[in-house]
Design an enzyme around this catalytic site. Structure first.
Site, PDB file in Angstrom:
ATOM      1  N   PHE A 112       0.879  -1.173   0.000  1.00  0.00           N
ATOM      2  CA  PHE A 112       0.000   0.000   0.000  1.00  0.00           C
ATOM      3  C   PHE A 112       0.914   1.219   0.000  1.00  0.00           C
ATOM      4  CE2 PHE A 112      -2.489   3.010   2.778  1.00  0.00           C
ATOM      5  CZ  PHE A 112      -3.714   2.992   2.135  1.00  0.00           C
ATOM      6  N   ALA A 113       0.857   2.028  -1.059  1.00  0.00           N
ATOM      7  CA  ALA A 113       1.807   3.136  -1.177  1.00  0.00           C
ATOM      8  C   ALA A 113       1.072   4.470  -1.134  1.00  0.00           C
ATOM      9  CB  ALA A 113       2.619   2.987  -2.467  1.00  0.00           C
ATOM     10  N   LEU A 114       0.959   5.002   0.086  1.00  0.00           N
ATOM     11  CA  LEU A 114       0.239   6.263   0.298  1.00  0.00           C
ATOM     12  C   LEU A 114       1.211   7.355   0.758  1.00  0.00           C
ATOM     13  CD1 LEU A 114      -2.657   7.604   0.605  1.00  0.00           C
ATOM     14  CD2 LEU A 114      -2.574   6.906   2.984  1.00  0.00           C
ATOM     15  N   SER A 115       2.025   7.045   1.774  1.00  0.00           N
ATOM     16  CA  SER A 115       2.856   8.064   2.428  1.00  0.00           C
ATOM     17  C   SER A 115       3.953   8.592   1.519  1.00  0.00           C
ATOM     18  CB  SER A 115       3.525   7.485   3.677  1.00  0.00           C
ATOM     19  OG  SER A 115       2.550   7.125   4.599  1.00  0.00           O
ATOM     20  N   GLU A 116       4.251   9.857   1.721  1.00  0.00           N
ATOM     21  CA  GLU A 116       5.399  10.491   1.066  1.00  0.00           C
ATOM     22  C   GLU A 116       6.220  11.172   2.147  1.00  0.00           C
ATOM     23  OE1 GLU A 116       3.989  13.041  -2.061  1.00  0.00           O
ATOM     24  OE2 GLU A 116       2.864  11.405  -3.000  1.00  0.00           O
ATOM     25  N   TRP A 127       8.502   4.930   3.181  1.00  0.00           N
ATOM     26  CA  TRP A 127       8.091   4.024   4.279  1.00  0.00           C
ATOM     27  C   TRP A 127       7.049   3.034   3.781  1.00  0.00           C
ATOM     28  CZ3 TRP A 127       7.889   9.417   5.462  1.00  0.00           C
ATOM     29  CH2 TRP A 127       9.055   9.870   6.083  1.00  0.00           C
ATOM     30  N   GLY A 138      13.589  -5.942  34.557  1.00  0.00           N
ATOM     31  CA  GLY A 138      14.884  -5.371  34.938  1.00  0.00           C
ATOM     32  C   GLY A 138      15.874  -5.463  33.788  1.00  0.00           C
ATOM     33  N   GLU A 144      -0.326   4.188   9.659  1.00  0.00           N
ATOM     34  CA  GLU A 144      -1.782   4.210   9.408  1.00  0.00           C
ATOM     35  C   GLU A 144      -2.501   5.288  10.223  1.00  0.00           C
ATOM     36  OE1 GLU A 144      -3.827   0.437   8.803  1.00  0.00           O
ATOM     37  OE2 GLU A 144      -1.860  -0.449   8.438  1.00  0.00           O
ATOM     38  N   GLU A 174      -1.827  11.423  16.921  1.00  0.00           N
ATOM     39  CA  GLU A 174      -2.293  12.810  16.806  1.00  0.00           C
ATOM     40  C   GLU A 174      -3.359  12.927  15.708  1.00  0.00           C
ATOM     41  OE1 GLU A 174       0.780  11.693  17.015  1.00  0.00           O
ATOM     42  OE2 GLU A 174       1.455  12.556  18.902  1.00  0.00           O
TER      43      GLU A 174
HETATM   44  N1  COS Z   1     -14.378   7.185   4.519  1.00  0.00           N
HETATM   45  C1  COS Z   1     -14.909   7.729   3.397  1.00  0.00           C
HETATM   46  N2  COS Z   1     -14.741   9.038   3.066  1.00  0.00           N
HETATM   47  C2  COS Z   1     -13.999   9.800   3.892  1.00  0.00           C
HETATM   48  C3  COS Z   1     -13.419   9.305   5.072  1.00  0.00           C
HETATM   49  C4  COS Z   1     -13.638   7.925   5.383  1.00  0.00           C
HETATM   50  N3  COS Z   1     -13.125   7.401   6.478  1.00  0.00           N
HETATM   51  N4  COS Z   1     -12.742  10.302   5.694  1.00  0.00           N
HETATM   52  C5  COS Z   1     -12.901  11.396   4.950  1.00  0.00           C
HETATM   53  N5  COS Z   1     -13.655  11.086   3.867  1.00  0.00           N
HETATM   54  C6  COS Z   1     -14.087  12.014   2.838  1.00  0.00           C
HETATM   55  C7  COS Z   1     -14.754  13.232   3.492  1.00  0.00           C
HETATM   56  O1  COS Z   1     -16.130  12.973   3.709  1.00  0.00           O
HETATM   57  C8  COS Z   1     -14.514  14.309   2.469  1.00  0.00           C
HETATM   58  O2  COS Z   1     -15.466  14.124   1.410  1.00  0.00           O
HETATM   59  P1  COS Z   1     -16.179  15.389   0.701  1.00  0.00           P
HETATM   60  O3  COS Z   1     -15.030  16.156   0.078  1.00  0.00           O
HETATM   61  O4  COS Z   1     -17.087  14.755  -0.276  1.00  0.00           O
HETATM   62  O5  COS Z   1     -16.853  16.126   1.817  1.00  0.00           O
HETATM   63  C9  COS Z   1     -13.151  13.981   1.897  1.00  0.00           C
HETATM   64  O6  COS Z   1     -12.953  12.572   2.147  1.00  0.00           O
HETATM   65  C10 COS Z   1     -12.046  14.806   2.544  1.00  0.00           C
HETATM   66  O7  COS Z   1     -12.098  14.590   3.950  1.00  0.00           O
HETATM   67  P2  COS Z   1     -11.441  15.613   5.000  1.00  0.00           P
HETATM   68  O8  COS Z   1     -11.952  16.990   4.714  1.00  0.00           O
HETATM   69  O9  COS Z   1     -11.617  15.051   6.365  1.00  0.00           O
HETATM   70  O10 COS Z   1      -9.890  15.590   4.552  1.00  0.00           O
HETATM   71  P3  COS Z   1      -8.626  16.080   5.295  1.00  0.00           P
HETATM   72  O11 COS Z   1      -7.569  16.310   4.299  1.00  0.00           O
HETATM   73  O12 COS Z   1      -8.944  17.217   6.217  1.00  0.00           O
HETATM   74  O13 COS Z   1      -8.260  14.764   6.163  1.00  0.00           O
HETATM   75  C11 COS Z   1      -7.097  13.540   7.885  1.00  0.00           C
HETATM   76  C12 COS Z   1      -7.447  14.866   7.217  1.00  0.00           C
HETATM   77  C13 COS Z   1      -6.082  13.874   8.946  1.00  0.00           C
HETATM   78  C14 COS Z   1      -8.334  12.918   8.512  1.00  0.00           C
HETATM   79  C15 COS Z   1      -6.566  12.519   6.834  1.00  0.00           C
HETATM   80  O14 COS Z   1      -5.622  13.164   6.015  1.00  0.00           O
HETATM   81  C16 COS Z   1      -5.893  11.313   7.491  1.00  0.00           C
HETATM   82  O15 COS Z   1      -6.547  10.359   7.937  1.00  0.00           O
HETATM   83  N6  COS Z   1      -4.539  11.337   7.546  1.00  0.00           N
HETATM   84  C17 COS Z   1      -3.734  10.233   8.050  1.00  0.00           C
HETATM   85  C18 COS Z   1      -3.446   9.342   6.931  1.00  0.00           C
HETATM   86  C19 COS Z   1      -2.669   8.157   7.297  1.00  0.00           C
HETATM   87  O16 COS Z   1      -3.204   7.265   7.923  1.00  0.00           O
HETATM   88  N7  COS Z   1      -1.381   8.130   6.860  1.00  0.00           N
HETATM   89  C20 COS Z   1      -0.576   7.014   7.025  1.00  0.00           C
HETATM   90  C21 COS Z   1      -0.532   6.270   5.727  1.00  0.00           C
HETATM   91  S1  COS Z   1      -0.667   4.545   5.829  1.00  0.00           S
HETATM   92  S2  COS Z   1       0.978   3.969   6.644  1.00  0.00           S
END
Ligand code: COS
Length: 396
Positions: free
Chosen positions: A132-136, A166, A348, A372, A376
């Site tokens: 799963f490649a999400l993080s940058e 990562w 210990g 994930e 925070e």
């Molecule tokens: N399921 C479905 N849709 C979701 C959702 C979920 N769990 N969470 C958010 N959405 C949708 C929202 O409803 C919103 O949709 P609309 O634009 O239609 O309203 C859209 O996605 C954007 O959501 P939001 O405004 O909350 O986006 P943000 O950029 O503010 O999100 C957080 C911020 C912090 C919540 C998000 O970036 C996050 O979870 N970050 C951590 C990611 C992570 O786990 N990184 C590690 C990678 S894996 S090792």
């Protein structure tokens, strides 16, 4: 050896007979099989665990029934039980199991039928490894800030450029589920998800990352990486939602893995406190040791209740379990860190000695409070959800 480590959890009303059967079969298999698997080379060790879990039939938990899996949709209680049981015994086995699920969750949820039929059977047989490649480097918590781009290259192809870091299973995976900015809108609404097969020209493993609890981990570089348009997962611009829906399932399972590490630490603490002689009695006779054991027992049970509440809520058909999953992940990982730290203290000098189980757990747990969604981020998710519900009530 670890019989009874789950305590009476399986009697809780969250579970059905199929869960109890799965848990007992996996625990017996894990006790018999995992100690014999190799440990030295992390890539080979991880591959061996994927193969063994596939041969044992346990990776059927990470794909839907139509493609060889156990249940019509991913059953989060089964995923959590698996991670808890594996983590209590072998952190790398838990990792291998979890990544098969995380690296295909988006495909199971939003992939085309052709993609599911191509990818998922090999995942559950253990013959294909997923990532799963999400993080940058500059976009871990703030997913919407990602810089990797995906642009049309003619009508039939997409070109991906950028870097992901990562990435678990980076370097050994057969495919990567990659999230990139496809530009339909700014921010979260302009991302899409793609399947990129290992070996696609333009995809390079640019760096292997060495971490305190060794797992295969890498930085991926995409340089004009061209993939067919059919490899998009879900609709254009839906990548953020696909990522978040995947994390809604897997965040509770990170909590379950933390729970497995914590249960093992508590088990080791009680065993050591009962054995170790000092001041004319045992360590367990001392009230300060009893306080540590009681605090850990309470934190383990609290974590378990939150993890299985989140899993059960999702399995009952809730469309979103974002808050429940975030609570489970946050509390279970933070509690586990404290439980394991106490276990080291109870041991210990032995507790910081390489090769002793609690020393390994001390290294294993740390990343779970970060990946994930760091603690925070979970706090942001939980508070936002509650504030939004309040605003909804006030506006009604
Ligand atoms: N399921 C479905 N849709 C979701 C959702 C979920 N769990 N969470 C958010 N959405 C949708 C929202 O409803 C919103 O949709 P609309 O634009 O239609 O309203 C859209 O996605 C954007 O959501 P939001 O405004 O909350 O986006 P943000 O950029 O503010 O999100 C957080 C911020 C912090 C919540 C998000 O970036 C996050 O979870 N970050 C951590 C990611 C992570 O786990 N990184 C590690 C990678 S894996 S090792």
């Amino acid at each position: 050896m670890l019989d009874g480590i789950l305590g009476d959890t399986l009697d809780w009303p969250f579970f059905e007979p199929r869960h109890r059967h799965f848990a007992q079969t996996l625990a017996d298999w894990a006790d018999a099989t995992l100690p014999g698997l190799p440990h030295e080379d992390v890539d080979a060790a991880c591959r061996a665990r994927v193969t063994a879990l596939g041969e044992g039939g346990f990776l059927r938990a990470v794909v839907p029934e139509a493609y060889g899996g156990l249940a019509p949709a991913l059953d989060v209680r089964t995923l959590c039980l698996a991670r808890e049981i594996l983590a209590a015994r072998d952190g790398l086995a838990d990792f291998a199991f979890a990544m098969q699920g995380l690296g295909t969750g988006a495909i199971s949820l939003a992939g085309s039928e052709a993609m599911k039929a191509k990818i998922l059977p090999g995942i559950c047989e253990g013959t294909r490894i997923a990532a799963f490649a999400l993080s940058e480097k500059e976009a871990g918590s703030d997913v919407a800030a990602m810089a990797t781009t995906a642009v049309a290259d003619g009508n039939a192809h997409i070109r991906i450029d950028g870097e992901k870091s990562w990435i678990s299973n980076g370097g050994i995976a057969d495919h990567y589920v990659v999230f990139a900015r496809s530009g339909e809108a700014p921010g979260a609404r302009g991302l899409s998800a793609y399947l990129v097969e290992a070996g696609t020209p333009g995809l390079e493993i640019s760096e292997r990352i060495d971490v305190i609890a060794p797992h295969p981990l890498a930085t991926l570089r995409f340089d004009g990486c061209r993939i067919p348009v059919e490899n998009r997962i879900g609709a254009p611009g839906e990548g953020f939602k696909v990522a978040m829906a995947t994390l809604d399932i897997f965040r509770a399972t990170v909590g379950a893995a933390a729970l497995g590490f914590a249960r093992r630490a508590l088990h080791e603490s009680i065993a050591h406190a009962s054995r170790r002689k000092l001041f004319g009695g045992t360590l367990g006779d001392l009230q300060l040791s009893q306080a540590a054991i009681a605090d850990s027992a309470a934190e383990v049970d609290a974590a378990a209740l939150l993890v299985y509440r989140a899993a059960w809520t999702k399995d009952r058909g809730a469309a979103r379990v974002t808050r429940e999953a975030a609570l489970a992940k946050m509390v279970a990982t933070e509690n586990a860190q404290r439980v394991i730290d106490r276990a080291v203290q109870i041991h210990g000098g032995l507790g910081v000695t390489r090769g002793v189980k609690v020393e390994e757990l001390y290294r294993e747990i740390r990343a779970l409070r970060i990946y994930e969604g760091a603690t925070e981020v979970q706090k942001i998710v939980i508070a936002r959800d509650l504030l939004k519900a309040q605003a909804g009530r006030a506006g009604a």
